[in-house]
Design a protein around this motif. Sequence first.
Motif, short mmCIF file in Angstrom:
data_model
loop_
_atom_site.label_atom_id
_atom_site.label_comp_id
_atom_site.label_asym_id
_atom_site.label_seq_id
_atom_site.Cartn_x
_atom_site.Cartn_y
_atom_site.Cartn_z
N THR A 17 0.84 -1.20 0.00
CA THR A 17 0.00 0.00 0.00
C THR A 17 0.87 1.25 0.00
OG1 THR A 17 -0.18 -0.11 2.41
CG2 THR A 17 -1.98 -1.09 1.13
N GLY A 18 2.16 1.08 0.12
CA GLY A 18 3.09 2.20 0.06
C GLY A 18 3.11 2.89 -1.29
N VAL A 19 2.55 2.25 -2.31
CA VAL A 19 2.51 2.84 -3.66
C VAL A 19 1.35 3.82 -3.82
CG1 VAL A 19 3.63 0.81 -4.69
CG2 VAL A 19 1.14 0.97 -4.68
N ILE A 20 0.47 3.90 -2.82
CA ILE A 20 -0.69 4.78 -2.93
C ILE A 20 -0.29 6.23 -3.23
CG2 ILE A 20 -2.62 5.79 -1.64
CD1 ILE A 20 -3.11 2.98 -0.46
N PRO A 21 0.72 6.80 -2.56
CA PRO A 21 1.11 8.18 -2.92
C PRO A 21 1.54 8.33 -4.38
CG PRO A 21 2.01 7.61 -0.79
CD PRO A 21 1.44 6.34 -1.37
N ILE A 22 2.16 7.30 -4.95
CA ILE A 22 2.56 7.34 -6.36
C ILE A 22 1.31 7.42 -7.24
CG2 ILE A 22 3.65 6.05 -8.25
CD1 ILE A 22 5.56 4.87 -6.09
N LEU A 23 0.32 6.61 -6.92
CA LEU A 23 -0.93 6.62 -7.69
C LEU A 23 -1.64 7.96 -7.54
CD1 LEU A 23 -2.28 3.03 -6.82
CD2 LEU A 23 -0.96 3.74 -8.83
N LEU A 24 -1.68 8.48 -6.32
CA LEU A 24 -2.32 9.78 -6.09
C LEU A 24 -1.62 10.89 -6.86
CD1 LEU A 24 -3.08 9.58 -2.25
CD2 LEU A 24 -4.74 9.54 -4.12
N ASN A 25 -0.28 10.89 -6.81
CA ASN A 25 0.49 11.92 -7.53
C ASN A 25 0.29 11.83 -9.04
OD1 ASN A 25 1.51 13.11 -5.21
ND2 ASN A 25 3.36 11.85 -5.21
N ALA A 26 -0.05 10.64 -9.52
CA ALA A 26 -0.28 10.44 -10.95
C ALA A 26 -1.72 10.81 -11.33
CB ALA A 26 0.01 9.00 -11.34
N GLY A 27 -2.52 11.21 -10.33
CA GLY A 27 -3.91 11.58 -10.60
C GLY A 27 -4.87 10.41 -10.55
N MET A 28 -4.39 9.28 -10.05
CA MET A 28 -5.22 8.07 -9.97
C MET A 28 -5.82 8.00 -8.57
SD MET A 28 -2.57 5.62 -12.01
CE MET A 28 -3.64 4.26 -12.36
N HIS A 29 -6.91 8.72 -8.36
CA HIS A 29 -7.53 8.80 -7.05
C HIS A 29 -8.57 7.73 -6.80
CE1 HIS A 29 -6.30 13.15 -7.77
NE2 HIS A 29 -5.47 12.66 -6.89
N CYS A 30 -8.84 6.91 -7.79
CA CYS A 30 -9.93 5.94 -7.67
C CYS A 30 -9.41 4.54 -7.36
CB CYS A 30 -10.76 5.91 -8.95
SG CYS A 30 -9.81 5.53 -10.41
N PHE A 31 -8.20 4.43 -6.82
CA PHE A 31 -7.62 3.12 -6.55
C PHE A 31 -8.44 2.29 -5.56
CE2 PHE A 31 -5.62 6.19 -3.76
CZ PHE A 31 -5.82 5.61 -2.51
N GLY A 32 -9.27 2.96 -4.76
CA GLY A 32 -10.10 2.25 -3.79
C GLY A 32 -11.43 1.78 -4.35
N CYS A 33 -11.78 2.20 -5.55
CA CYS A 33 -13.05 1.82 -6.16
C CYS A 33 -13.03 0.33 -6.49
CB CYS A 33 -13.30 2.59 -7.45
SG CYS A 33 -13.35 4.36 -7.25
N PRO A 34 -14.15 -0.36 -6.25
CA PRO A 34 -14.19 -1.79 -6.57
C PRO A 34 -13.83 -2.10 -8.02
CG PRO A 34 -16.09 -1.17 -5.26
CD PRO A 34 -15.37 0.11 -5.62
#
Length: 70
Positions: A17-34
């Motif tokens: 889950t440490g990659v979450i900031p990378i996804l957020l910084n890339a504009g991928m805010h929906c990583f938690g969506c089913p």
Amino acid sequence: MNVSKDMTIGELLNISTGVIPILLNAGMHCFGCPSAQGETIEEAALVHGLDADELVAEINKFLEENPVQA
């Protein structure tokens, strides 16, 4: 562990889950969506107008510098 662009977002988050900031910084805010859990990194990158190879390289660099502990 090397991540590839054909892995799903769900698989990626199971690795670290440490990659979450990378996804957020890339504009991928929906990583938690089913539905996003079943999307591949490449598919998600395409939707967000990102280069999947660059994103995977950044994730793999992070994982190399921050090894996952079992």
